[in-house]
Design a protein around this motif. Sequence first.
Motif, PDB file in Angstrom:
ATOM      1  N   ASP A  54      -3.586   2.203  -2.348  1.00 35.87           N
ATOM      2  CA  ASP A  54      -3.393   3.169  -1.601  1.00 35.87           C
ATOM      3  C   ASP A  54      -3.792   3.060  -0.149  1.00 35.87           C
ATOM      4  OD1 ASP A  54      -4.391   5.349  -4.422  1.00 35.87           O
ATOM      5  OD2 ASP A  54      -2.305   4.682  -3.897  1.00 35.87           O
ATOM      6  N   ALA A  55      -3.011   3.310   0.800  1.00 39.03           N
ATOM      7  CA  ALA A  55      -3.318   3.392   2.108  1.00 39.03           C
ATOM      8  C   ALA A  55      -4.201   4.259   2.549  1.00 39.03           C
ATOM      9  CB  ALA A  55      -2.159   3.450   2.851  1.00 39.03           C
ATOM     10  N   GLY A  56      -4.920   4.351   3.653  1.00 40.05           N
ATOM     11  CA  GLY A  56      -5.748   5.253   4.039  1.00 40.05           C
ATOM     12  C   GLY A  56      -5.329   6.577   4.258  1.00 40.05           C
ATOM     13  N   THR A  57      -4.071   6.893   4.225  1.00 39.02           N
ATOM     14  CA  THR A  57      -3.475   8.125   4.662  1.00 39.02           C
ATOM     15  C   THR A  57      -2.338   8.488   3.569  1.00 39.02           C
ATOM     16  OG1 THR A  57      -2.110   9.368   6.342  1.00 39.02           O
ATOM     17  CG2 THR A  57      -1.845   7.119   6.128  1.00 39.02           C
ATOM     18  N   THR A  58      -1.756   9.582   3.374  1.00 41.20           N
ATOM     19  CA  THR A  58      -0.852   9.921   2.507  1.00 41.20           C
ATOM     20  C   THR A  58       0.294  10.846   3.228  1.00 41.20           C
ATOM     21  OG1 THR A  58      -1.942  11.992   1.931  1.00 41.20           O
ATOM     22  CG2 THR A  58      -2.400  10.227   0.258  1.00 41.20           C
ATOM     23  N   GLY A  59       0.200  10.500   4.479  1.00 42.76           N
ATOM     24  CA  GLY A  59       1.246  11.072   5.218  1.00 42.76           C
ATOM     25  C   GLY A  59       2.161  10.289   6.124  1.00 42.76           C
ATOM     26  N   LEU A 114       0.760  -1.152  -0.081  1.00 45.78           N
ATOM     27  CA  LEU A 114      -0.122   0.118   0.229  1.00 45.78           C
ATOM     28  C   LEU A 114       0.933   1.373  -0.105  1.00 45.78           C
ATOM     29  CD1 LEU A 114      -2.462  -1.199   2.742  1.00 45.78           C
ATOM     30  CD2 LEU A 114      -2.863  -1.190   0.281  1.00 45.78           C
ATOM     31  N   ASN A 115       0.346   2.118  -0.837  1.00 51.53           N
ATOM     32  CA  ASN A 115       1.169   3.531  -0.782  1.00 51.53           C
ATOM     33  C   ASN A 115       0.524   4.541   0.098  1.00 51.53           C
ATOM     34  OD1 ASN A 115       2.548   5.896  -1.559  1.00 51.53           O
ATOM     35  ND2 ASN A 115       1.607   6.050  -3.528  1.00 51.53           N
ATOM     36  N   GLY A 116       1.465   4.691   1.042  1.00 58.18           N
ATOM     37  CA  GLY A 116       0.964   5.589   2.185  1.00 58.18           C
ATOM     38  C   GLY A 116       1.615   7.316   1.989  1.00 58.18           C
ATOM     39  N   THR A 117       1.849   7.374   0.809  1.00 61.10           N
ATOM     40  CA  THR A 117       2.359   8.825   0.473  1.00 61.10           C
ATOM     41  C   THR A 117       1.543   9.392  -0.760  1.00 61.10           C
ATOM     42  OG1 THR A 117       4.067   8.227  -1.390  1.00 61.10           O
ATOM     43  CG2 THR A 117       4.588   7.980   1.176  1.00 61.10           C
ATOM     44  N   SER A 118       1.636  10.641  -0.998  1.00 54.94           N
ATOM     45  CA  SER A 118       1.137  11.220  -2.091  1.00 54.94           C
ATOM     46  C   SER A 118       1.886  11.024  -3.506  1.00 54.94           C
ATOM     47  CB  SER A 118       0.927  12.502  -2.026  1.00 54.94           C
ATOM     48  OG  SER A 118       2.276  13.233  -1.826  1.00 54.94           O
ATOM     49  N   THR A 119       3.038  10.218  -3.538  1.00 52.19           N
ATOM     50  CA  THR A 119       3.762  10.073  -4.514  1.00 52.19           C
ATOM     51  C   THR A 119       3.137   8.736  -5.333  1.00 52.19           C
ATOM     52  OG1 THR A 119       5.680  10.495  -3.382  1.00 52.19           O
ATOM     53  CG2 THR A 119       6.125   9.294  -5.503  1.00 52.19           C
ATOM     54  N   THR A 120       2.960   9.139  -6.780  1.00 55.59           N
ATOM     55  CA  THR A 120       2.036   7.938  -7.543  1.00 55.59           C
ATOM     56  C   THR A 120       3.048   7.140  -8.096  1.00 55.59           C
ATOM     57  OG1 THR A 120       1.438  10.245  -8.769  1.00 55.59           O
ATOM     58  CG2 THR A 120       0.234   8.455  -9.022  1.00 55.59           C
ATOM     59  N   GLY A 121       2.532   5.901  -8.112  1.00 51.46           N
ATOM     60  CA  GLY A 121       3.052   4.626  -8.641  1.00 51.46           C
ATOM     61  C   GLY A 121       4.277   4.006  -7.624  1.00 51.46           C
ATOM     62  N   LEU A 122       4.026   4.318  -6.587  1.00 53.10           N
ATOM     63  CA  LEU A 122       5.079   3.952  -5.472  1.00 53.10           C
ATOM     64  C   LEU A 122       4.804   2.673  -4.939  1.00 53.10           C
ATOM     65  CD1 LEU A 122       7.631   5.326  -4.204  1.00 53.10           C
ATOM     66  CD2 LEU A 122       6.283   5.703  -2.015  1.00 53.10           C
ATOM     67  N   ALA A 123       3.561   2.242  -5.006  1.00 56.37           N
ATOM     68  CA  ALA A 123       3.048   0.855  -4.471  1.00 56.37           C
ATOM     69  C   ALA A 123       3.533  -0.183  -5.771  1.00 56.37           C
ATOM     70  CB  ALA A 123       1.541   0.714  -4.353  1.00 56.37           C
ATOM     71  N   ALA A 124       3.426   0.171  -7.095  1.00 58.73           N
ATOM     72  CA  ALA A 124       3.595  -0.511  -8.058  1.00 58.73           C
ATOM     73  C   ALA A 124       5.090  -0.838  -8.219  1.00 58.73           C
ATOM     74  CB  ALA A 124       3.197   0.080  -9.467  1.00 58.73           C
ATOM     75  N   ASN A 125       5.938   0.425  -7.844  1.00 58.75           N
ATOM     76  CA  ASN A 125       7.352   0.219  -7.947  1.00 58.75           C
ATOM     77  C   ASN A 125       7.772  -0.770  -6.801  1.00 58.75           C
ATOM     78  OD1 ASN A 125      10.164   0.614  -7.555  1.00 58.75           O
ATOM     79  ND2 ASN A 125       9.943   2.877  -7.936  1.00 58.75           N
ATOM     80  N   ALA A 126       7.111  -0.638  -5.772  1.00 56.64           N
ATOM     81  CA  ALA A 126       7.660  -1.728  -4.467  1.00 56.64           C
ATOM     82  C   ALA A 126       7.285  -3.068  -4.890  1.00 56.64           C
ATOM     83  CB  ALA A 126       7.068  -1.039  -3.246  1.00 56.64           C
ATOM     84  N   SER A 127       6.082  -3.271  -5.447  1.00 57.94           N
ATOM     85  CA  SER A 127       5.768  -4.334  -5.822  1.00 57.94           C
ATOM     86  C   SER A 127       6.432  -5.106  -6.795  1.00 57.94           C
ATOM     87  CB  SER A 127       4.125  -4.390  -6.366  1.00 57.94           C
ATOM     88  OG  SER A 127       3.879  -5.611  -6.857  1.00 57.94           O
ATOM     89  N   THR A 128       7.039  -4.639  -7.661  1.00 54.98           N
ATOM     90  CA  THR A 128       7.948  -5.013  -8.627  1.00 54.98           C
ATOM     91  C   THR A 128       9.182  -5.455  -8.167  1.00 54.98           C
ATOM     92  OG1 THR A 128       7.129  -3.371 -10.308  1.00 54.98           O
ATOM     93  CG2 THR A 128       9.175  -4.451 -10.844  1.00 54.98           C
ATOM     94  N   LYS A 129       9.633  -4.621  -7.157  1.00 53.59           N
ATOM     95  CA  LYS A 129      10.967  -4.988  -6.477  1.00 53.59           C
ATOM     96  C   LYS A 129      10.775  -6.410  -5.634  1.00 53.59           C
ATOM     97  CE  LYS A 129      14.282  -2.824  -3.667  1.00 53.59           C
ATOM     98  NZ  LYS A 129      14.983  -1.678  -2.945  1.00 53.59           N
ATOM     99  N   LEU A 130       9.495  -6.215  -4.897  1.00 51.61           N
ATOM    100  CA  LEU A 130       9.417  -7.428  -4.159  1.00 51.61           C
ATOM    101  C   LEU A 130       9.304  -8.819  -4.901  1.00 51.61           C
ATOM    102  CD1 LEU A 130       7.039  -6.202  -1.415  1.00 51.61           C
ATOM    103  CD2 LEU A 130       9.465  -6.919  -1.019  1.00 51.61           C
ATOM    104  N   THR A 131       8.858  -8.574  -6.244  1.00 58.22           N
ATOM    105  CA  THR A 131       8.423  -9.763  -6.895  1.00 58.22           C
ATOM    106  C   THR A 131       9.727 -10.270  -7.542  1.00 58.22           C
ATOM    107  OG1 THR A 131       6.237  -9.120  -7.759  1.00 58.22           O
ATOM    108  CG2 THR A 131       7.109 -10.550  -9.069  1.00 58.22           C
ATOM    109  N   GLY A 132      10.622  -9.237  -8.003  1.00 59.10           N
ATOM    110  CA  GLY A 132      12.032  -9.609  -8.343  1.00 59.10           C
ATOM    111  C   GLY A 132      12.765 -10.513  -7.258  1.00 59.10           C
ATOM    112  N   ALA A 133      12.306 -10.102  -6.050  1.00 57.93           N
ATOM    113  CA  ALA A 133      13.180 -10.613  -4.831  1.00 57.93           C
ATOM    114  C   ALA A 133      12.553 -12.072  -4.652  1.00 57.93           C
ATOM    115  CB  ALA A 133      13.397  -9.845  -3.754  1.00 57.93           C
ATOM    116  N   GLY A 134      11.374 -12.558  -5.476  1.00 57.92           N
ATOM    117  CA  GLY A 134      10.968 -13.598  -5.318  1.00 57.92           C
ATOM    118  C   GLY A 134       9.559 -13.810  -4.301  1.00 57.92           C
ATOM    119  N   TRP A 135       9.295 -12.788  -3.757  1.00 58.37           N
ATOM    120  CA  TRP A 135       7.943 -12.527  -2.856  1.00 58.37           C
ATOM    121  C   TRP A 135       6.825 -12.649  -3.777  1.00 58.37           C
ATOM    122  CZ3 TRP A 135       8.746 -13.608   1.734  1.00 58.37           C
ATOM    123  CH2 TRP A 135       9.966 -13.024   2.471  1.00 58.37           C
TER     124      TRP A 135
END
Length: 201
Positions: free
Chosen positions: A146-151, A118-139
């Motif tokens: 998006d999370a319930g907060t952006t702060g 979940l993206n807890g910030t206002s930066t767009t595409g952060l969750a997809a970026n982290a998901s790609t990183k985790l998938t590449g690591a084998g997860w």
Amino acid sequence: MTRFPRDRFDDVTDGPRVGAHRGAARRGGGWIVFAWAALATGVLVGVGVLVLALANGSFQFTEGSGGATSAPSSSASASSTPTGGASASPEPSGEASSSAPAAAASPSDQGATTLVVLNGTSTTGLAANASTKLTGAGWKVTSTGDAGTTGSTQTIVYYQQESQAALAEGIAQSLGTSAVQQSAAFPNADVSVVLGADYTG
């Protein structure tokens, strides 16, 4: 009034008195009676206490011990807080627990554990970026969003069950963070990653 003829019982003599009479009381007789009564009372009280103790299970007789062994009156209570029944607010506090398991799990240990990013910030595409990183690591990432907060300032990996702590630690290491916390704030997944402003990807 009828008069009876005089007989030998009418003559009063000065000799010793003849008939039944009580002898003199022996000294100390009262103490003997008291001692026997006290002994009987003590025996009765002891038998009563033993019967009540056996009825309540305070004493148990074990073979080979040669006597009664006292059982503990109250069992030790191991307090464990169930994680499933804990109530949590939908928004996490943002403070991560500093305690981490000794060894982090690898992606091969994930099994059927669901993982949400979940993206807890206002930066767009952060969750997809982290998901790609985790998938590449084998997860195996179940979903992103998006999370319930952006702060959120810190990236935290939340897990629900105590048995999932090692997985959360391994996922956190793959993301370059060490903040993990047990929480029931995200019931839709076993492990939930809330990305904060500190996540650079």
